[in-house]
Write an enzyme that holds these catalytic residues in place. Sequence first.
Site, PDB file in Angstrom:
ATOM      1  N   ASP A 122       0.952  -1.156  -0.090  1.00 58.05           N
ATOM      2  CA  ASP A 122       0.017   0.025   0.135  1.00 58.05           C
ATOM      3  C   ASP A 122       0.942   1.345   0.200  1.00 58.05           C
ATOM      4  O   ASP A 122       1.710   1.636   0.963  1.00 58.05           O
ATOM      5  CB  ASP A 122      -0.902   0.035   1.214  1.00 58.05           C
ATOM      6  CG  ASP A 122      -2.003   0.904   1.261  1.00 58.05           C
ATOM      7  OD1 ASP A 122      -2.151   1.709   0.175  1.00 58.05           O
ATOM      8  OD2 ASP A 122      -2.934   0.845   1.929  1.00 58.05           O
ATOM      9  N   ASP A 123       0.769   2.110  -0.851  1.00 62.76           N
ATOM     10  CA  ASP A 123       1.375   3.223  -1.193  1.00 62.76           C
ATOM     11  C   ASP A 123       2.918   3.026  -1.187  1.00 62.76           C
ATOM     12  O   ASP A 123       3.848   4.055  -0.781  1.00 62.76           O
ATOM     13  CB  ASP A 123       1.247   4.260   0.024  1.00 62.76           C
ATOM     14  CG  ASP A 123      -0.291   4.752  -0.098  1.00 62.76           C
ATOM     15  OD1 ASP A 123      -0.871   4.431  -0.852  1.00 62.76           O
ATOM     16  OD2 ASP A 123      -0.209   5.390   0.908  1.00 62.76           O
ATOM     17  N   CYS A 151      -6.020   4.238  -3.774  1.00 58.81           N
ATOM     18  CA  CYS A 151      -6.482   3.142  -3.294  1.00 58.81           C
ATOM     19  C   CYS A 151      -7.571   2.467  -3.855  1.00 58.81           C
ATOM     20  O   CYS A 151      -7.564   1.165  -4.634  1.00 58.81           O
ATOM     21  CB  CYS A 151      -6.393   3.141  -1.788  1.00 58.81           C
ATOM     22  SG  CYS A 151      -4.828   3.507  -1.198  1.00 58.81           S
ATOM     23  N   HIS A 156     -10.944  -2.114   1.399  1.00 58.55           N
ATOM     24  CA  HIS A 156     -11.053  -0.706   0.922  1.00 58.55           C
ATOM     25  C   HIS A 156     -11.968  -0.569  -0.215  1.00 58.55           C
ATOM     26  O   HIS A 156     -11.972   0.273  -0.899  1.00 58.55           O
ATOM     27  CB  HIS A 156      -9.588   0.033   0.611  1.00 58.55           C
ATOM     28  CG  HIS A 156      -9.710   1.376   1.032  1.00 58.55           C
ATOM     29  ND1 HIS A 156      -8.604   2.230   0.633  1.00 58.55           N
ATOM     30  CD2 HIS A 156     -10.767   2.272   1.436  1.00 58.55           C
ATOM     31  CE1 HIS A 156      -8.835   3.467   0.969  1.00 58.55           C
ATOM     32  NE2 HIS A 156     -10.212   3.428   1.632  1.00 58.55           N
ATOM     33  N   ASP A 213      -0.298  -0.559  -4.770  1.00 54.47           N
ATOM     34  CA  ASP A 213      -1.620  -0.482  -5.369  1.00 54.47           C
ATOM     35  C   ASP A 213      -1.516   1.160  -6.106  1.00 54.47           C
ATOM     36  O   ASP A 213      -2.182   1.480  -7.173  1.00 54.47           O
ATOM     37  CB  ASP A 213      -2.755  -0.176  -4.272  1.00 54.47           C
ATOM     38  CG  ASP A 213      -2.470   0.676  -3.206  1.00 54.47           C
ATOM     39  OD1 ASP A 213      -1.275   1.160  -3.202  1.00 54.47           O
ATOM     40  OD2 ASP A 213      -3.301   0.815  -2.188  1.00 54.47           O
ATOM     41  N   GLN A 214      -0.367   1.817  -5.625  1.00 56.28           N
ATOM     42  CA  GLN A 214      -0.120   3.001  -6.687  1.00 56.28           C
ATOM     43  C   GLN A 214       1.106   3.351  -5.862  1.00 56.28           C
ATOM     44  O   GLN A 214       1.896   2.850  -5.266  1.00 56.28           O
ATOM     45  CB  GLN A 214      -1.068   4.145  -6.334  1.00 56.28           C
ATOM     46  CG  GLN A 214      -1.285   4.803  -5.104  1.00 56.28           C
ATOM     47  CD  GLN A 214      -2.350   4.018  -4.236  1.00 56.28           C
ATOM     48  OE1 GLN A 214      -3.481   3.834  -4.611  1.00 56.28           O
ATOM     49  NE2 GLN A 214      -2.129   3.884  -2.938  1.00 56.28           N
TER      50      GLN A 214
END
Length: 631
Positions: free
Chosen positions: A33-34, A73, A134, A354-355
């Site tokens: 995540d991130d 996200c 999420h 995710d990004q």
Amino acid sequence: MGLLLFLTVFQCAINSVNTYSVSNPNVVLLIADDLGIGDLGCYGNRTLRTPNIDRLAKEGVTLTQHIAASPLCTPSRAAFLTGRYPIRSGMAAFSRVGVFLFSASSGGLPSEEITFSKLLKQRGYATALIGKWHLGMNCERNNDFCHHPLSHGFDYFYGLTVTNLRDCKPGQGSVFLKGVQRYLVILIQILGVTVASLAIVHYIGFFKVPFQALGFCLLITCISLAVLIFFFFHFRHLNCFLMRDHQIIQQPLSYENLTQRLTTEAVRFIERNHDAPFLLVLSYLHVHTALYASKNFRGKSKHGLYGDAVEEMDWSERVVSFILLGNRHSIGQILDVLKNYNLSNRSLVYFSSDQGAHIEEISSSGEVHGGCNGIYKGGKSTNWEGGIRVPGLLRWPGVIQAGTYIDDPTSNMDIFPTIVKLAGAQLPHDRIIDGHDLMPLLQGKVIRSKHEFLFHYCNAYLNAVRWHPGNRNEESQPGFLAVPLEISASQSLFHQIKETLSNFCESVWKVFFFTPNFSPEDSSGCYDSHVCFCYGGFVTHHDPPLLFDLSRDPEEKVPLTPETESQFYEILRVIQLAVDNHTRSLQAVPDQLSWNNLLWKPWLQLCCSSMFPFCYCDYDSENILPEVHSG
């Protein structure tokens, strides 16, 4: 002659085995995540220790232009699960807020969407999601679980239905406070001016204001403020909780040994299902803020708490990888497991984020809590390369050649058709799938990705387009519909121009229709607002669009002009026609991220105790755990 025939048949059999050497392989999808592409050793980082993630790269394929379908996200994860641009499922916002923030919101991934977990479950796979979801939870009641992972093809869920936020961890600040304070001050100012104005006109006799009406308005305002204050005071209890399947097992969430608990759940799932095909999605909370790391990792990296979190996640990769390999030299707790299972050659492992890294994340003490996007511009919430170019690692010993690099554009949407086909399931025929099967590319059977165009959305607004002229999809191009007669001339021109530009097949063109206004202006992010937004005064529109050639300028430093690129207008015309085709393929769907679907709704709130204001339980730490369900 007979020997020659035998050898020919034998070679064909070998080729067939190499194509898909294992039917119904296990699938392990590891999602950070991130995480920035520049945070990993295999992508050039020399100070963070990620030996186990780097091992996936060494033993598999490294995608160097792997693109997230969104720089946020919620929409990125929706695209990953469905293989479709989030705009197609209503998971792209027209409002400023592009992700779910509350557990008691009514929006989420629609039940009509087909996820890869649904299709693999139909093929007999055991399926589990461990970690961050999420993508919503409830629709109309607090127990309908219409958007819950178990309603989207997962047999087993252990994790968070929303996300990890600073507000979830005491002492880490708040992502809401600045915005709430700003709007609260404005609201109070408006209320004060209104009351004063009414009092003045009443006093001078312009008209009479019933004091009962004024009192009623004040009462409603005070109640609204009280509810708002109550909600944010109890935010941690109401939104930050851990679930097993449909049951809350820890409220509020405890960060103590959290990564170890997630990893243990992944280990147990593999143990329960080692003799049958399984799908495991291990969706880390690392490295989204609030940052955390267990005692064994805290203070050990060269990059503060952020680095500690990355290295702890890498340790978790090691545990899962060792289980798959059956290696006996891992941590003591799993030695028995490692002796019994040797799953490596029957498992496809994928690692990504995710990004891109959230570069604006800085703690109240000034410590950088965001990651590194390498040479790439921007970060999370933007479609500059730093926001959407993410790690992409795939390993499958004996099937995918180790140590391979692929530079062609690929997407996290490609995982959907790839694993669906590997599992022997049929791709849906009633909808457009924007991803493409990666196996021919991964096995070297083709050298070009099928992604000729990739469309980059900022929330629901088409922000940028990537075009790689050398890539052709001879099948029907996802996002491209049959051409109506009245526009066939434009389509003919479209193909003529493309043929003219065929000598640019090594170029990767990227156009921006608008770009975010960085704040401060000389920075590479939106530090004043914490994230960049997608419309109004937050962006600058460009006419003509900005044009870059990523093959020559991956840092997106110098936009091309008609003076520096002789085919400038021809390139823009091709891309505009592609946009027109893509836009025609979109259908109107309910907006899952509308304000109505985003806002907190008390009747949807889950609470594990009868004392609603407190919402406290801790079955996880107390080991008073609910019975583990199948899967």
